[in-house]
Scaffold this active site. Structure first.
Site, PDB file in Angstrom:
ATOM      1  N   HIS A  17       0.810  -1.191  -0.222  1.00  0.00           N
ATOM      2  CA  HIS A  17      -0.123  -0.093  -0.013  1.00  0.00           C
ATOM      3  C   HIS A  17       0.777   1.592   0.339  1.00  0.00           C
ATOM      4  O   HIS A  17       0.375   2.198  -1.058  1.00  0.00           O
ATOM      5  CB  HIS A  17      -0.834  -0.004   1.324  1.00  0.00           C
ATOM      6  CG  HIS A  17      -2.221  -1.267   1.409  1.00  0.00           C
ATOM      7  ND1 HIS A  17      -2.182  -1.402   2.434  1.00  0.00           N
ATOM      8  CD2 HIS A  17      -2.856  -1.467   0.220  1.00  0.00           C
ATOM      9  CE1 HIS A  17      -3.127  -2.974   2.545  1.00  0.00           C
ATOM     10  NE2 HIS A  17      -3.642  -2.308   0.962  1.00  0.00           N
ATOM     11  N   LYS A  41     -16.524  -7.374   6.316  1.00  0.00           N
ATOM     12  CA  LYS A  41     -14.895  -8.113   5.849  1.00  0.00           C
ATOM     13  C   LYS A  41     -14.552  -8.166   7.378  1.00  0.00           C
ATOM     14  O   LYS A  41     -13.785  -8.951   7.735  1.00  0.00           O
ATOM     15  CB  LYS A  41     -14.175  -7.118   5.651  1.00  0.00           C
ATOM     16  CG  LYS A  41     -13.881  -7.313   4.056  1.00  0.00           C
ATOM     17  CD  LYS A  41     -12.761  -6.512   2.955  1.00  0.00           C
ATOM     18  CE  LYS A  41     -12.745  -6.397   1.726  1.00  0.00           C
ATOM     19  NZ  LYS A  41     -11.561  -5.605   1.211  1.00  0.00           N
ATOM     20  N   ARG A  95      -1.691  -6.836  -8.496  1.00  0.00           N
ATOM     21  CA  ARG A  95      -0.810  -7.238  -7.948  1.00  0.00           C
ATOM     22  C   ARG A  95      -0.791  -8.216  -8.916  1.00  0.00           C
ATOM     23  O   ARG A  95       0.357  -9.335  -9.171  1.00  0.00           O
ATOM     24  CB  ARG A  95      -0.783  -8.151  -6.803  1.00  0.00           C
ATOM     25  CG  ARG A  95      -0.972  -6.926  -5.641  1.00  0.00           C
ATOM     26  CD  ARG A  95      -1.410  -7.674  -3.410  1.00  0.00           C
ATOM     27  NE  ARG A  95      -2.941  -7.844  -4.440  1.00  0.00           N
ATOM     28  CZ  ARG A  95      -3.487  -7.866  -3.130  1.00  0.00           C
ATOM     29  NH1 ARG A  95      -3.208  -7.501  -2.364  1.00  0.00           N
ATOM     30  NH2 ARG A  95      -5.005  -8.511  -3.482  1.00  0.00           N
ATOM     31  N   SER A 133      -3.049  -7.315   2.234  1.00  0.00           N
ATOM     32  CA  SER A 133      -3.086  -7.575   4.111  1.00  0.00           C
ATOM     33  C   SER A 133      -3.839  -9.348   4.505  1.00  0.00           C
ATOM     34  O   SER A 133      -3.792  -9.102   6.277  1.00  0.00           O
ATOM     35  CB  SER A 133      -4.675  -6.841   4.440  1.00  0.00           C
ATOM     36  OG  SER A 133      -3.977  -5.140   4.192  1.00  0.00           O
TER      37      SER A 133
END
Length: 165
Positions: A17, A41, A95, A133
């Protein structure tokens, strides 16, 4: 003034990030870090904790880059958040190909909702491409060393949260 919005849950903020934030700072005069309030989440860190970690890390980046970086929690549509903060650009980090497929759909939907807001994709540096994460939290929960994926501040916060200190 060119304003960019870099949205995410940042639970927690990683070196990937921070890499995207650093490089996005070169593209805009002001970068808003949009911290999504995503109750589905079930974040490890509260909104306040995530905002505090991001602010601490971004203060250093703002000094280094000369770009104003602000943190803005949001719970509405991404395109509405972009309009709320006056962003002309949404910055998204990629990514892998799987990220692109999801992001491609999001861009299409956002363009229909507001065609004046552009989306810019930045590839994470090769050494940060595997960092997620979700994986950082899993490794930390299982007593793995995540110091290569997060800053010392975030590392300490993870250890505190998981009772590893």
């Amino acid at each position: 003034m060119r304003i960019g919005l870099y949205p995410g849950t940042f639970d927690p903020i990683t070196l990937g990030h921070i890499d995207i934030i650093r490089r996005a700072s070169a593209l805009v005069d002001k970068l808003v870090i949009g911290v999504a309030i995503n109750r589905d989440k079930g974040p490890l860190f509260s909104l306040e904790e995530r905002v505090a970690m991001i602010e601490a890390e971004c203060a250093k980046l703002s000094e280094q880059t000369g770009t104003e970086i602000v943190v803005h929690p949001f719970e509405n549509l991404l395109i509405d958040c972009a309009n709320d903060v006056g962003a002309q650009i949404i910055v998204r980090g990629l990514r892998a190909v799987a990220d692109f497929e999801y992001e491609y759909q999001m861009v299409g939907m956002n363009r229909v909702l507001d065609s004046s807001v552009e989306t810019v994709f930045l590839m994470a540096e090769a050494r940060h491409q595997a960092i997620a994460s979700k994986l950082v939290k899993e490794i930390a929960r299982l007593d793995g060393d995540v110091s290569k994926f997060v800053t010392p501040l975030v590392f300490d916060e993870l250890r505190k949260r998981l009772g590893k200190i």
